[in-house]
Design an enzyme around this catalytic site. Structure first.
Site, PDB file in Angstrom:
ATOM      1  N   ASN A  10     -23.145  81.416  -5.292  1.00 57.32           N
ATOM      2  CA  ASN A  10     -22.036  82.053  -5.995  1.00 57.32           C
ATOM      3  C   ASN A  10     -21.076  82.589  -4.937  1.00 57.32           C
ATOM      4  O   ASN A  10     -21.338  83.621  -4.336  1.00 57.32           O
ATOM      5  CB  ASN A  10     -22.600  83.191  -6.869  1.00 57.32           C
ATOM      6  CG  ASN A  10     -21.510  84.025  -7.519  1.00 57.32           C
ATOM      7  OD1 ASN A  10     -20.335  83.656  -7.487  1.00 57.32           O
ATOM      8  ND2 ASN A  10     -21.890  85.148  -8.106  1.00 57.32           N
ATOM      9  N   TRP A  11     -20.015  81.839  -4.710  1.00 53.87           N
ATOM     10  CA  TRP A  11     -19.091  82.216  -3.625  1.00 53.87           C
ATOM     11  C   TRP A  11     -18.266  83.450  -3.980  1.00 53.87           C
ATOM     12  O   TRP A  11     -17.578  84.004  -3.131  1.00 53.87           O
ATOM     13  CB  TRP A  11     -18.156  81.047  -3.287  1.00 53.87           C
ATOM     14  CG  TRP A  11     -18.846  79.821  -2.768  1.00 53.87           C
ATOM     15  CD1 TRP A  11     -20.200  79.660  -2.526  1.00 53.87           C
ATOM     16  CD2 TRP A  11     -18.229  78.578  -2.398  1.00 53.87           C
ATOM     17  NE1 TRP A  11     -20.447  78.405  -2.045  1.00 53.87           N
ATOM     18  CE2 TRP A  11     -19.254  77.707  -1.957  1.00 53.87           C
ATOM     19  CE3 TRP A  11     -16.917  78.110  -2.401  1.00 53.87           C
ATOM     20  CZ2 TRP A  11     -19.000  76.405  -1.519  1.00 53.87           C
ATOM     21  CZ3 TRP A  11     -16.667  76.806  -1.972  1.00 53.87           C
ATOM     22  CH2 TRP A  11     -17.702  75.973  -1.527  1.00 53.87           C
ATOM     23  N   LYS A  12     -18.260  83.853  -5.223  1.00 52.08           N
ATOM     24  CA  LYS A  12     -17.448  84.983  -5.693  1.00 52.08           C
ATOM     25  C   LYS A  12     -15.982  84.777  -5.267  1.00 52.08           C
ATOM     26  O   LYS A  12     -15.531  83.637  -5.208  1.00 52.08           O
ATOM     27  CB  LYS A  12     -18.026  86.301  -5.188  1.00 52.08           C
ATOM     28  CG  LYS A  12     -19.522  86.428  -5.559  1.00 52.08           C
ATOM     29  CD  LYS A  12     -20.095  87.782  -5.337  1.00 52.08           C
ATOM     30  CE  LYS A  12     -21.565  87.782  -5.748  1.00 52.08           C
ATOM     31  NZ  LYS A  12     -22.183  89.079  -5.621  1.00 52.08           N
ATOM     32  N   HIS A  96     -22.134  87.674 -15.234  1.00 52.61           N
ATOM     33  CA  HIS A  96     -22.521  88.249 -13.936  1.00 52.61           C
ATOM     34  C   HIS A  96     -22.288  89.758 -13.984  1.00 52.61           C
ATOM     35  O   HIS A  96     -21.347  90.226 -14.633  1.00 52.61           O
ATOM     36  CB  HIS A  96     -21.695  87.602 -12.819  1.00 52.61           C
ATOM     37  CG  HIS A  96     -22.184  87.997 -11.458  1.00 52.61           C
ATOM     38  ND1 HIS A  96     -21.837  89.188 -10.872  1.00 52.61           N
ATOM     39  CD2 HIS A  96     -23.040  87.388 -10.605  1.00 52.61           C
ATOM     40  CE1 HIS A  96     -22.450  89.286  -9.691  1.00 52.61           C
ATOM     41  NE2 HIS A  96     -23.186  88.193  -9.516  1.00 52.61           N
ATOM     42  N   GLU A  98     -20.971  91.718 -12.008  1.00 45.52           N
ATOM     43  CA  GLU A  98     -19.622  92.145 -11.617  1.00 45.52           C
ATOM     44  C   GLU A  98     -18.650  91.988 -12.779  1.00 45.52           C
ATOM     45  O   GLU A  98     -17.712  92.764 -12.931  1.00 45.52           O
ATOM     46  CB  GLU A  98     -19.178  91.347 -10.375  1.00 45.52           C
ATOM     47  CG  GLU A  98     -19.877  91.885  -9.123  1.00 45.52           C
ATOM     48  CD  GLU A  98     -20.252  90.839  -8.092  1.00 45.52           C
ATOM     49  OE1 GLU A  98     -19.641  89.766  -8.069  1.00 45.52           O
ATOM     50  OE2 GLU A  98     -21.177  91.113  -7.299  1.00 45.52           O
ATOM     51  N   GLU A 168     -30.720  89.475 -11.938  1.00 47.82           N
ATOM     52  CA  GLU A 168     -30.073  90.065 -10.771  1.00 47.82           C
ATOM     53  C   GLU A 168     -30.024  91.580 -10.918  1.00 47.82           C
ATOM     54  O   GLU A 168     -29.097  92.121 -11.553  1.00 47.82           O
ATOM     55  CB  GLU A 168     -28.647  89.519 -10.631  1.00 47.82           C
ATOM     56  CG  GLU A 168     -28.581  88.015 -10.456  1.00 47.82           C
ATOM     57  CD  GLU A 168     -27.305  87.579  -9.741  1.00 47.82           C
ATOM     58  OE1 GLU A 168     -27.428  86.896  -8.738  1.00 47.82           O
ATOM     59  OE2 GLU A 168     -26.207  87.960 -10.186  1.00 47.82           O
ATOM     60  N   GLY A 174     -25.549  92.350  -3.073  1.00 44.04           N
ATOM     61  CA  GLY A 174     -24.634  92.648  -1.973  1.00 44.04           C
ATOM     62  C   GLY A 174     -24.995  93.903  -1.186  1.00 44.04           C
ATOM     63  O   GLY A 174     -24.210  94.377  -0.379  1.00 44.04           O
ATOM     64  N   SER A 214     -29.174  89.803  -2.804  1.00 41.56           N
ATOM     65  CA  SER A 214     -29.486  89.865  -1.374  1.00 41.56           C
ATOM     66  C   SER A 214     -30.528  88.845  -0.916  1.00 41.56           C
ATOM     67  O   SER A 214     -31.286  89.095   0.013  1.00 41.56           O
ATOM     68  CB  SER A 214     -29.906  91.291  -0.976  1.00 41.56           C
ATOM     69  OG  SER A 214     -28.835  92.193  -1.156  1.00 41.56           O
ATOM     70  N   GLY A 235     -25.353  85.030  -3.284  1.00 43.78           N
ATOM     71  CA  GLY A 235     -23.963  85.402  -3.027  1.00 43.78           C
ATOM     72  C   GLY A 235     -23.639  85.241  -1.550  1.00 43.78           C
ATOM     73  O   GLY A 235     -23.363  84.149  -1.057  1.00 43.78           O
ATOM     74  N   GLY A 236     -23.718  86.339  -0.820  1.00 48.93           N
ATOM     75  CA  GLY A 236     -23.313  86.389   0.592  1.00 48.93           C
ATOM     76  C   GLY A 236     -23.877  85.258   1.444  1.00 48.93           C
ATOM     77  O   GLY A 236     -23.150  84.662   2.251  1.00 48.93           O
TER      78      GLY A 236
HETATM   79  P1  PGA Z   1     -25.725  88.640  -3.081  1.00 48.96           P
HETATM   80  O1  PGA Z   1     -25.095  88.309  -4.520  1.00 48.96           O
HETATM   81  O2  PGA Z   1     -26.645  87.489  -2.735  1.00 48.96           O
HETATM   82  O3  PGA Z   1     -24.553  88.743  -2.159  1.00 48.96           O
HETATM   83  O4  PGA Z   1     -26.485  89.918  -3.227  1.00 48.96           O
HETATM   84  C1  PGA Z   1     -25.858  87.675  -5.516  1.00 48.96           C
HETATM   85  C2  PGA Z   1     -25.055  87.522  -6.792  1.00 48.96           C
HETATM   86  O5  PGA Z   1     -24.341  88.460  -7.157  1.00 48.96           O
HETATM   87  O6  PGA Z   1     -25.102  86.475  -7.433  1.00 48.96           O
END
Ligand code: PGA
Length: 251
Positions: A10-12, A96, A98, A168, A174, A214, A235-236
């Site tokens: 997930n590149w966000k 998600h 967010e 999640e 993050g 994470s 994500g990251g």
């Molecule tokens: P993260 O994000 O790996 O940067 O913690 C995961 C996500 O929100 O899908």
């Protein structure tokens, strides 16, 4: 058990077009020989089309990070599920944390989007997860149940089997604070029981449940070794070839 591991990036709201294309070219080369794991990348919507074109015919699928539930019409700024299909997407991330927490998306809205995705043959990756204060108040399972019941309301057993759920925990996203493998497995098991209760054992055993929060190339192996953890939403660590491939290889 026929569930396949799904590792999705997930590149966000990250990367430029040039970065995206370089990442895709790197992944394409490195992942070419991977056959036991399903792989997907979910770029920002403006990069979906070039990324999907570059990945056509490869073993890496493309997903969107969000879409709207209506088919078409006066919905300024939105993108429909059919548009995603049109450019070659296979997945769409829905609900998600967010979007739930920053943009106020409710499980009712996620439910409409889940139905809309399934109706055009997209695989929804529906995210659920508790806030830190909810975990500390022992509300994790109640929160997940409300999100699960709300997000999948009215989804048939046949369609439920096609859905992916991403657990999640919001406190792990993050933050570098990954859930322990046991913490993840406990919630994944609880989610599988919820599916069994609302549907049946066959459906529960079919649904892919990813962990997200994470995940990196150092901690992935331990988490993915748990029997009810069927992949990761990353994500990251999905923004560079090396850590993302590390996660794929440890799966
Ligand atoms: P993260 O994000 O790996 O940067 O913690 C995961 C996500 O929100 O899908």
């Amino acid at each position: 058990m026929t569930r396949r591991i799904l590792i999705a990036g997930n590149w966000k709201m990250n990367l430029t077009l040039a970065d995206s294309m370089a990442l895709v070219e790197g992944l394409k080369k490195e992942a070419a020989s991977v056959s036991q794991v399903d792989i997907a990348v979910c770029p920002p919507s403006v990069y979906l089309q070039p990324v999907a074109a570059a990945l056509k015919g490869t073993n890496i699928s493309v997903g969107a990070q969000n879409a709207y539930f209506e088919g078409n019409g006066a919905f300024t700024g939105e993108i429909s599920m059919a548009m995603l299909c049109d450019i070659g997407c296979k997945y769409v991330i829905l609900g998600h944390s967010e979007r739930r927490n920053i943009l106020g998306e409710s499980s009712e809205l996620v439910n409409l989007k889940t139905h809309a995705a399934l109706a055009v043959g997209l695989t929804p990756i529906v995210c659920v997860g508790e806030l830190l204060k909810e975990r500390e108040a022992n509300q994790t399972e109640n929160v997940i149940r409300r999100q699960f019941d709300g997000s999948f309301s009215g989804v048939s057993a046949e369609n439920m089997k096609k859905c992916v759920i991403a657990y999640e925990p919001v406190w792990a996203i993050g933050t570098g604070k990954v859930a322990t493998p046991d913490q993840a497995e406990e919630v994944h098991q609880a989610i599988r029981k919820m599916i069994e209760k609302n549907y049946n054992k066959e459906v529960a055993e079919a649904v892919v449940i990813q962990y997200g929060g994470s995940v990196n190339d150092k901690n992935a192996q331990e988490i993915l070794a748990k029997p009810n953890v069927d992949g990761a939403l990353v994500g990251g660590a999905s923004l560079k070839v090396e850590p993302f491939m590390g996660i794929i290889k440890s799966a």
